[in-house]
Design an enzyme around this catalytic site. Structure first.
Site, PDB file in Angstrom:
ATOM      1  N   ASP A 161       0.874  -1.162   0.000  1.00 20.13           N
ATOM      2  CA  ASP A 161       0.000   0.000   0.000  1.00 20.13           C
ATOM      3  C   ASP A 161       0.921   1.223   0.000  1.00 20.13           C
ATOM      4  O   ASP A 161       2.130   1.118   0.266  1.00 20.13           O
ATOM      5  CB  ASP A 161      -0.953  -0.001   1.195  1.00 20.13           C
ATOM      6  CG  ASP A 161      -2.160   0.927   0.960  1.00 20.13           C
ATOM      7  OD1 ASP A 161      -2.090   1.813   0.070  1.00 20.13           O
ATOM      8  OD2 ASP A 161      -3.177   0.783   1.673  1.00 20.13           O
ATOM      9  N   TRP A 162       0.365   2.371  -0.278  1.00 19.07           N
ATOM     10  CA  TRP A 162       1.158   3.581  -0.511  1.00 19.07           C
ATOM     11  C   TRP A 162       1.840   4.076   0.782  1.00 19.07           C
ATOM     12  O   TRP A 162       1.172   4.576   1.669  1.00 19.07           O
ATOM     13  CB  TRP A 162       0.255   4.642  -1.134  1.00 19.07           C
ATOM     14  CG  TRP A 162       0.177   4.563  -2.636  1.00 19.07           C
ATOM     15  CD1 TRP A 162       0.430   5.610  -3.495  1.00 19.07           C
ATOM     16  CD2 TRP A 162      -0.133   3.440  -3.482  1.00 19.07           C
ATOM     17  NE1 TRP A 162       0.308   5.178  -4.805  1.00 19.07           N
ATOM     18  CE2 TRP A 162      -0.029   3.866  -4.822  1.00 19.07           C
ATOM     19  CE3 TRP A 162      -0.452   2.107  -3.247  1.00 19.07           C
ATOM     20  CZ2 TRP A 162      -0.261   3.019  -5.918  1.00 19.07           C
ATOM     21  CZ3 TRP A 162      -0.682   1.255  -4.333  1.00 19.07           C
ATOM     22  CH2 TRP A 162      -0.580   1.719  -5.632  1.00 19.07           C
TER      23      TRP A 162
END
Ligand code: NOJ
Length: 865
Positions: free
Chosen positions: A286-287
Site C-alpha cells: 500500500d502507498w
C-alpha cells in the site's frame, strides 16, 4: 554536573520502567517464514503466463528488473502509482490505479455501486458484470492494474470507514464477491488487485503520520492481533477465493499483524499467501506501507508503491538500494527474478502484450496539457485525452443499484402506483449545491450520498438524484410532487407532510471513508452508528405527522433504526447502500416496482452499537507504542456474534423483502463421492534464476546521457562507491548478519499439507463438493420476483458459530411456479482450521444444514450423515 547526571539516571530509569511496562504485556508475535516462495511453472491457470514472463524476464538486465519492481515516486507520473518502463524491450511503464467504484480522478468514467451494495444483490452474475465493466474502463484509460477488489476490511466493526469498498463481514459472501470481481476485471484485460492484505479493519492508527495529525503520538501503527484459526476461517478465506480466481496482484496493508508490518510480515506474505494459498501473482505495498528494504524483499514483497520512502522524499527503500542489495548478495538473485517474473506473469495472464496503448489520463490534474512528471513539474505535453470509457455501463449501474436495494420493511405502501401526492424530504434526495465532485475525494456529506470518501472515490460523470428521478416519474404519472431538500426546514416540512394524501419519502444517510480525510469529526471510521445531519430527528418528525412515511437510507454500513423502525406510520424502510451515478433511477425503479426488490442485507442491523460486540479503537491503548487490537472475538463477528451472544438486533444478516412471497419446502441432501483428503507432500524445485548480472558497480551508475527528474525514483546508483551510494555509514556485512535464517535459501522447499500442488487457492481437495443440498421454492404471490435462498451450515462444535452462510443463489420465479434451489458444500465449507495440524479438518461433531431466506429464517433443516 551532578544534577545533570541525576537527571540522566532518572530519565534512563523512566525509560527502562516504560519499556518494562511494555515488555510485561505479552504482545502478539508473528512467526518468521523463509525463504520467500518462488513461482510454480505448472500452477493452474498460470502456465502460459509463466512461459511468456520467463521469456521476457530472461532478457532483462538487473537494472530493468529493479525498475519494474520499484515505483517512480508519488506524483512522478500520471497514475496514482507507476513503475519504471523497460524501453529497450518495448514495455511502457505499468500504471497502478484506483479503483473500487470507478477510475479515480479522471473524467468520462462511470461510477459504479459500491462493493457492499453489489454484495447485497447476492447475484454472482451481476457482480461479475460489474467487475468486467470496471476492468474495461480501466483498460480504456491505460490502467494496467486496477486497485481492487477489497476484502480487507472484511467488516469486523460496523463503523469501519472503508467497509463499503469491500463486500460483507461474511467471508463466503465476500469470497464470492472477490472471485467474481477478479474474474470480471481480468477477463477485460486488466490486472485485479486484492486488497488490503490483511486485518486492515479500521482507519484509526493505520498510519503513524495520520495518527499524529489527529493528536496521537504513536510510534508504530496499530497491530491487528489475529490467531491462526480466526485468520483462516474468517479473514484469509475471501483472499483464498481471489487467489483461486487467479488474481494477478495483492496489496499488503498499512497496519501490523501480530506486531509485524503487513508489507514485511513473512508469515502473511511468504507462508499464508504465497505458500499455503499458492499465490502466483505479485504483492505490492500500500502507498507508504513499506518500511524496510531487504527485509521486505525477502518477506515476500514484490513491488514498492509508490516507490519513495514517504511521499516525495525522492529516495526509496528499493530502487538504487535494491540494485545494491542484489549486487552485494543481501537479496538473493532468485528473489529479484521472482519479483519480475510475478509482475510480468500477472501482466501476460490477463492477455496483455508488450505493446500497450499509452496511458491517456492524468490523476493529478484534469487539464488537457501539463507536466507528465507532476511532482517535478517536468515534461509539458498533452496528458489528458478525455477518453470516454463508459460504454453503456449506466444501464448496468442502474440495475445493480436497484437489485442491491434492500427492502427492510413494507407494511403495504410499496410498490407505489400513481400515488396522488408525493412529498420528498431531506438533503439526501438532492444534489450537492456545489456539484457532485466538488469535495476532494468526496470528503463531505452534501446532498445525496452515492459514494464514500477516500482513494476509493471517483468523479461522477453525472449523478441522478432521487429528487430528479422521482419528480420525473411523478410528472409522468400525474402525481402532485414537492420536495424539500434540506433537513432543517422544520416548519415548511411540517406544513407539507401534514397535508391530506401525502406519501412522504424521507431520504437520510451516514457516510464514511478513508482515514486521511476527516469529515465532521469522523476520521475515516464513523464515530457512531447514528444517521448524519439530524437524520433521526427528520425521520421522527415526518413520521409523527404523516401516516405514510417511507424511509430511504444511503449508508456505508448499518445505522441504528431502533427508535423508529416499528413506528406504524413508517410503512416502508429501504437500504439503498452506496448506489453510484444512477442513484435516483435505481431507487425509483424499486419504489415503483419496476424492479421487484430481492436484495439482502450483507450485514446485521443491531439494536445498539454495543450489540455488535466489536468496535473501532479510537484511542491508543499502548502508550506511544503500537496500539494493540486483539481480535479476541475470533470468528464471531456480525451475525455470528449476535447469534452467540444473543444481543438485540433489528434486521438480521440476509434479510430482505419482496413485493411477492415465497414458500420453502422439501430439503434434500445428496452426498458426493469425493474420496478422502490427502494432504500435499513433496518438495518444490530449487529457485530458478533468469539471466546474470555484473558485480561491477560502475555498471549501475546513473547514465550521463539521462536527464535526472526531481524526486523520481531510479534503479541507478549515484556513485560506484557502495557506502556512498547507500548513504549508509555502516555499509558492509553479509545477508546472514542482517536477515532472518533461511531468508536467502534457494534449495527445494517442502510443500505445505494445506497447500495445493500447483493449485492456487490451496489444496484442491478443499474445493471438492461433498454435499449438494436442494430445496423447492414457490412463488406464492401474484407477481414475478427473484428469491435469494441461502444455505447455512452448523459445524456442530462448541466453538463454532450457530450457523454460517455457505452458498446462495438468486432465482427468478413466476407466480405459482416452483423452482429448485441447489446449494453446494465443499470440504472447506465443512472444515475447521486446525492450528496444531496446520490444515483443514472435518470435526467429529454432528453437522446440520439449513435453507431459508435469511440467517434467522431457516425453517428447512437436515442432518449431514
Ligand atoms: C491508500 C489506500 O489504502 C489504497 O487502497 C489505495 O489503493 C492507495 N492509497 C493508492 O491510492
Amino acid at each position: 554536573m551532578q544534577f545533570a547526571y541525576a537527571a540522566y539516571m532518572s530519565l534512563l530509569l523512566l525509560t527502562l520502567a516504560h519499556d518494562q511496562h511494555r515488555w510485561n504485556q505479552s504482545l502478539a508475535t508473528s512467526d518468521p517464514f523463509y525463504p520467500s516462495p518462488w513461482m510454480d511453472p505448472n500452477a493452474d491457470g498460470w502456465q502460459e503466463a509463466y512461459a511468456k514472463a520467463r521469456a521476457f524476464v530472461s532478457q532483462m538486465t538487473l537494472l530493468e528488473k529493479v525498475n519494474l519492481t520499484t515505483g517512480t515516486g508519488w506524483a512522478s507520473e500520471q497514475c496514482v502509482g507507476q513503475v519504471g518502463a523497460i524501453p529497450r524491450l518495448g514495455l511502457r511503464s505499468l500504471c497502478m490505479h484506483d479503483a473500487p467504484v470507478g477510475i479515480r480522478g479522471t473524467d468520462y468514467n462511470s461510477v459504479f455501486p459500491s462493493g457492499q451494495t453489489a454484495a447485497a444483490t447476492f447475484d454472482r452474475a451481476l457482480i461479475h458484470q460489474r467487475g468486467y465493466a470496471m476492468g474495461m474502463e480501466a483498460k480504456g484509460k491505460g490502467v494496467t492494474v486496477l486497485l481492487g477488489p477489497v476484502a480487507g476490511p472484511l467488516g469486523r466493526m460496523p463503523e469501519g470507514g472503508r467497509n463499503w469498498e469491500g463486500f460483507s463481514p461474511d467471508p463466503v459472501l465476500t469470497g464470492i464477491g472477490m472471485m467474481e470481481s477478479v474474474r470480471g476485471i481480468q477477463e477485460a484485460g486488466t490486472v485485479a488487485c486484492a486488497k488490503h492484505f490483511i486485518g486492515n479493519e479500521q482507519e484509526h492508527f493505520r498510519q503513524v503520520g495520520e495518527a499524529h495529525g489527529y493528536g496521537y503520538n504513536i510510534s508504530e501503527t496499530l497491530s491487528s492481533n489475529i490467531d491462526d484459526k480466526t485468520m483462516h476461517e474468517l479473514y484469509l478465506w475471501p483472499f483464498a477465493d481471489a487467489v483461486r480466481a487467479g488474481v494477478g496482484s495483492v496489496m499488503c496493508s498499512y497496519q501490523q499483524v501480530n506486531n509485524s508490518y503487513g508489507c514485511q510480515n513473512s508469515k502473511l506474505l511468504n507462508n499464508l499467501l504465497k505458500d499455503e494459498l499458492g499465490f502466483q501473482g505479485f504483492i505490492m505495498s500500500d502507498w507508504q506501507a513499506q518500511h524496510t528494504g531487504a527485509a521486505s524483499a525477502v518477506a515476500g514483497l514484490d513491488m514498492s508503491m509508490p516507490g519513495d520512502t514517504e511521499f516525495n522524499t525522492g529516495v526509496s527503500y528499493w530502487g538504487a538500494n535494491l540494485t545494491l542489495a542484489v549486487v552485494n548478495g543481501t537479496v538473493p538473485e532468485y528473489r529479484i527474478d521472482d519479483m519480475a517474473l510475478r509482475i510480468m506473469a500477472a501482466y501476460f495472464k490477463v492477455g496483455k502484450t508488450i505493446e500497450q496503448p499509452p496511458i491517456n489520463m492524468d490523476f493529478w490534474t484534469s487539464d488537457t496539457y501539463g507536466p507528465v512528471h507532476w511532482a517535478a513539474g517536468k515534461g509539458y505535453q498533452q496528458i489528458n485525452f478525455h477518453v470516454d470509457v463508459r460504454g453503456d455501463h449506466g444501464n448496468l449501474i442502474r440495475e445493480i443499484a436497484a437489485k442491491g436495494t434492500v427492502l427492510l420493511k413494507n407494511t403495504g405502501s410499496l410498490p407505489l402506483n400513481k400515488p396522488k401526492f408525493v412529498a420528498v424530504i431531506g438533503e439526501d434526495a438532492g444534489p450537492n449545491p456545489n456539484g457532485p465532485n466538488s469535495c476532494p475525494d468526496r470528503g463531505c456529506d452534501n446532498g445525496t450520498l452515492a459514494m464514500g470518501w477516500g482513494s476509493g472515490s471517483a468523479n461522477f460523470p453525472y449523478l441522478v438524484t432521487p429528487d430528479y428521478a422521482l419528480q420525473a416519474q411523478a410528472i409522468k404519472d400525474g402525481t402532485r410532487y414537492e420536495s424539500i431538500l434540506t433537513n432543517y426546514a422544520w416548519s415548511q416540512t411540517k406544513a407539507l407532510v401534514s397535508q391530506a394524501n401525502a406519501t412522504a419519502i424521507v431520504f437520510v444517510n451516514a457516510d464514511s471513508g478513508e482515514g486521511y480525510i476527516n469529515v465532521d469529526g469522523n476520521e475515516g471510521d464513523r464515530k457512531n452508528l447514528t444517521l448524519w445531519r439530524s437524520g433521526d430527528a427528520l425521520v421522527k418528525n415526518v413520521s409523527s405527522l404523516c401516516s405514510n412515511t417511507i424511509v430511504v437510507i444511503h449508508s456505508t454500513g448499518p445505522v441504528l433504526v431502533t427508535d423508529w423502525y416499528d413506528n406504524p406510520n413508517i410503512t416502508a424502510i429501504l437500504w439503498a447502500g452506496i448506489p453510484g451515478q444512477e442513484s435516483g433511477n435505481s431507487i425509483t425503479d424499486v419504489l415503483y416496482g419496476k424492479v421487484n426488490p430481492s436484495a439482502r442485507t450483507p450485514f446485521t442491523w443491531g439494536a445498539t452499537r454495543e450489540s455488535y460486540g466489536t468496535d473501532v479503537m479510537y484511542k491508543p491503548n499502548n502508550g506511544d507504542g503500537p496500539p494493540q487490537q486483539d481480535f479476541a472475538e475470533g470468528v464471531f463477528i456480525d451475525y455470528r456474534y449476535f447469534d452467540k451472544a444473543d444481543t438485540p438486533l433489528i434486521y438480521e444478516f440476509g434479510h430482505g423483502l419482496s413485493y411477492t412471497t415465497f414458500e420453502y419446502s422439501n430439503i434434500r441432501v445428496e452426498k458426493s463421492n469425493a474420496g478422502t483428503y490427502t494432504p500435499t507432500t513433496g518438495k518444490t524445485a530449487a529457485a530458478p534464476t533468469f539471466g546474470n548480472f555484473s558485480t561491477n558497480l560502475e555498471d549501475y551508475v546513473f547514465p550521463t546521457n539521462l536527464e535526472y527528474i526531481y524526486q523520481y525514483i531510479y534503479p541507478y546508483l549515484n556513485t560506484s562507491d557502495a557506502r556512498n551510494a547507500s548513504a549508509d555509514p555502516h555499509y558492509g556485512g553479509t545477508a546472514e548478519e542482517f536477515l532472518p535464517p533461511h531468508a536467502t535459501d534457494s534449495s527445494p522447499q517442502p510443500l505445505l499439507r494445506a497447500a495445493g500442488r500447483s493449485s492456487p487457492g490451496g489444496n484442491r481437495q478443499l474445493y471438492d463438493v461433498l454435499y449438494t443440498v436442494t430445496a423447492d421454492i414457490k412463488n406464492t404471490g401474484a407477481i414475478p420476483g427473484d428469491e435469494v435462498p441461502q444455505l447455512y451450515v452448523s459445524l456442530g462444535g462448541p466453538d463454532d458459530p450457530k450457523v454460517q452462510l455457505r452458498d446462495f443463489d438468486r432465482i427468478r420465479i413466476d407466480p405459482g411456479q416452483t423452482v429448485p434451489f441447489r446449494g453446494k458444500l465443499t470440504r472447506r465449507d465443512l472444515s475447521n482450521w486446525d492450528p496444531a495440524v496446520q490444515d483443514w479438518v472435518i470435526s467429529e461433531y454432528p453437522k446440520t444444514v439449513f435453507v431459508g431466506p435469511s440467517s434467522r429464517k431457516l425453517a428447512l433443516k437436515a442432518d449431514l450423515s
